[in-house]
Design an enzyme around this catalytic site. Structure first.
Site, PDB file in Angstrom:
ATOM      1  N   CYS A 149       0.401  -0.935   0.181  1.00  0.00           N
ATOM      2  CA  CYS A 149       0.353  -0.075   0.287  1.00  0.00           C
ATOM      3  C   CYS A 149       0.749   1.458   0.635  1.00  0.00           C
ATOM      4  O   CYS A 149       0.090   1.788  -0.635  1.00  0.00           O
ATOM      5  CB  CYS A 149      -0.925   0.338   1.545  1.00  0.00           C
ATOM      6  SG  CYS A 149       0.039   0.008   3.208  1.00  0.00           S
TER       7      CYS A 149
ATOM      8  N   ASN B 257      -8.659   4.304  -1.895  1.00  0.00           N
ATOM      9  CA  ASN B 257      -7.823   2.957  -1.461  1.00  0.00           C
ATOM     10  C   ASN B 257      -7.399   3.146  -2.706  1.00  0.00           C
ATOM     11  O   ASN B 257      -7.907   2.735  -3.428  1.00  0.00           O
ATOM     12  CB  ASN B 257      -8.596   1.933  -0.484  1.00  0.00           C
ATOM     13  CG  ASN B 257      -8.461   1.161   0.326  1.00  0.00           C
ATOM     14  OD1 ASN B 257      -7.229   0.899   1.004  1.00  0.00           O
ATOM     15  ND2 ASN B 257      -8.991   0.663   1.829  1.00  0.00           N
TER      16      ASN B 257
ATOM     17  N   HIS C 267      -2.072   1.520   6.600  1.00  0.00           N
ATOM     18  CA  HIS C 267      -1.921   2.196   5.428  1.00  0.00           C
ATOM     19  C   HIS C 267      -2.296   2.806   5.113  1.00  0.00           C
ATOM     20  O   HIS C 267      -2.486   3.967   5.667  1.00  0.00           O
ATOM     21  CB  HIS C 267      -3.626   1.234   5.501  1.00  0.00           C
ATOM     22  CG  HIS C 267      -4.634   0.609   4.568  1.00  0.00           C
ATOM     23  ND1 HIS C 267      -3.928   0.018   3.194  1.00  0.00           N
ATOM     24  CD2 HIS C 267      -5.486   1.680   3.791  1.00  0.00           C
ATOM     25  CE1 HIS C 267      -4.021   0.593   2.162  1.00  0.00           C
ATOM     26  NE2 HIS C 267      -5.507   0.846   2.480  1.00  0.00           N
TER      27      HIS C 267
END
Length: 437
Positions: free
Chosen positions: A211, A405, A385
């Site tokens: 990520c 995301n 994240h």
């Protein structure tokens, strides 16, 4: 991991719940000490999945039903806090102690060793139970249970937040905040810069903790497009595989990394062009992402089921596309000046030139997000994240950040989510960075 607590008889009636056992606990509470962390606290029993909301003065931690006996028959409440936050969350005489990825408020002046021991452990709830709990609370957001497990989502949290033993602070200049500026009430870079199609594209990191490479690479390409008009997609594969070691915040591919360090690496070393897994063999870029998208959150259909084990990536300093006409070294783009955004004012100023790279702590309720303005409601921390912040606004009186995301478009609100703005929700305002061209 089990938590062991020691029982103590109440000696007085407390004014609120969760107070210092030294002053005595309420008739519906038990004074406990958790093995593995110092201190003690008064713990009321859960009523279903809810807990008493009256807390001592100055406490901002959240009462949650998080403790249970080994048999599951006894469930107790505690004050859940963020162990990485600098602000006081637990009130006078108490502090936030980290255990099992979450924080518990305890009072530091009580020694209960030698008392009768009660065997408690952190409660583990399914996504179905978590989603039901969120939706029953009239929260600012709605939830739906994904099909994968909590453990699966932990593997996707590949960013090290402050307080993590692998976290390395990146020495970047601070983005100058324009304190005299007046900003629009809302902003969405997808509609403000429609010529930059890269901003609207929702990617998929697959079963890899990369990520950090996605959030940073997307920020690089989006801000560069807004500044130059060049709608070019860059390689998350190159960033994830080759941005490593000391010069990249000790980033480690699928095993985690630092998005701000990655932005700095791109400005100095450069990153090549690259698309998604579906772009392989098209010859339109140097290094498309080599890991296939998968069904993180819904039953297999459009995407296949995600693998049970995590992928890995490696650095190859050559283009993976043999038909691409430019060499790896010639394709590298090393541009821009990377900067940290250490305040909301700095973030708002930087956001006027394009999206930001941000990171936050994911709690076990976050994967259930479907719509609304997310605020941590229940559950323990899964990890850090990294994502891309593409705008802001207000919904039903709640100020929010608009975030993209990297769990494909089937997750959340078409692959995006809104998160509370202005109170450093889950640390999202403490780990922001930008790059100017």
């Amino acid at each position: 991991m089990k938590i062991f607590a020691f029982a103590l008889c109440a000696v007085a009636v407390s004014a609120t719940h969760y107070e210092d056992p030294k002053q005595g606990c309420g008739s519906d509470e038990q004074a406990v000490q958790v093995t593995g962390i110092q201190g003690a606290f008064c713990s009321p029993a859960c009523t279903g999945t809810t807990c008493p909301s009256d807390v001592p003065q100055g406490v901002t931690a959240t009462p949650q039903c998080v403790l249970q006996s080994s048999t599951g028959t006894q469930k107790n409440c505690g004050l859940i806090c963020d162990p990485s936050a600098s602000a006081d969350q637990c009130g006078a005489g108490a502090s936030c102690k980290s255990i099992q990825g979450v924080g518990l408020c305890t009072y530091d002046d009580d020694e209960l060793l030698g008392r009768k021991r009660v065997d408690l452990q952190m409660e583990k709830r399914s996504f179905e139970e978590i989603a039901a709990h969120v939706n029953s609370k009239n929260a600012t957001w709605s939830a739906a249970a994904p099909v994968r497990s909590v453990e699966d989502f932990k593997a996707l949290c590949g960013t090290w937040m402050p307080g993590h033993p692998k976290y390395t602070k990146t020495d970047l200049p601070e983005y100058p905040a324009d304190l005299s500026a007046t900003f629009d009430d809302s902003l969405d870079w997808r509609t403000k810069a429609p010529q930059c199609t890269v901003i609207s594209k929702i990617r998929d990191q697959s079963s890899c903790g990369s990520c950090w490479a996605f959030g940073s690479t997307e920020t690089f390409e989006d801000r560069r497009c807004i500044a130059t008009g060049k709608d070019v997609e860059f390689s998350t594969q190159d960033t994830a595989g080759c941005c490593s070691g000391f010069l990249c915040g000790m980033s480690m591919g699928c095993n985690g990394g630092q998005p701000s360090a990655a932005l700095s690496w791109m400005s100095r070393t450069g990153v090549v062009t690259g698309g998604d897994y579906g772009d392989i063999s098209k010859g339109t870029s140097c290094k498309p992402y080599e890991l296939a998208p998968c069904a993180h959150h819904v039953p297999p259909g459009k995407y296949p089921a995600c693998p049970s084990s995590e992928y890995s990536v490696k650095c190859t300093k050559s283009c993976s596309e043999s038909s691409y006409s430019t060499s790896y070294s010639a394709d590298k783009v090393a541009e821009g000046k990377a900067m940290n955004c250490g305040s909301v004012s700095s973030m708002m100023t930087a956001l006027q030139k394009g999206p930001l790279s941000v990171a936050f702590t994911v709690y076990s309720d976050f994967p259930t997000y479907k719509s609304g303005v997310y605020k941590h409601t229940t559950g323990s921390a899964l990890g850090g994240h990294a994502v891309e912040l593409i705008g802001y606004g207000t919904e039903n009186g709640e100020d929010y950040w608009l975030v993209k995301n990297s769990w494909n478009e089937e997750w959340g609100d078409g692959g995006t989510f809104k998160i509370a703005r202005g109170n450093d929700e889950c640390g999202i305002e403490s780990s922001a960075s930008a790059i100017d061209f």
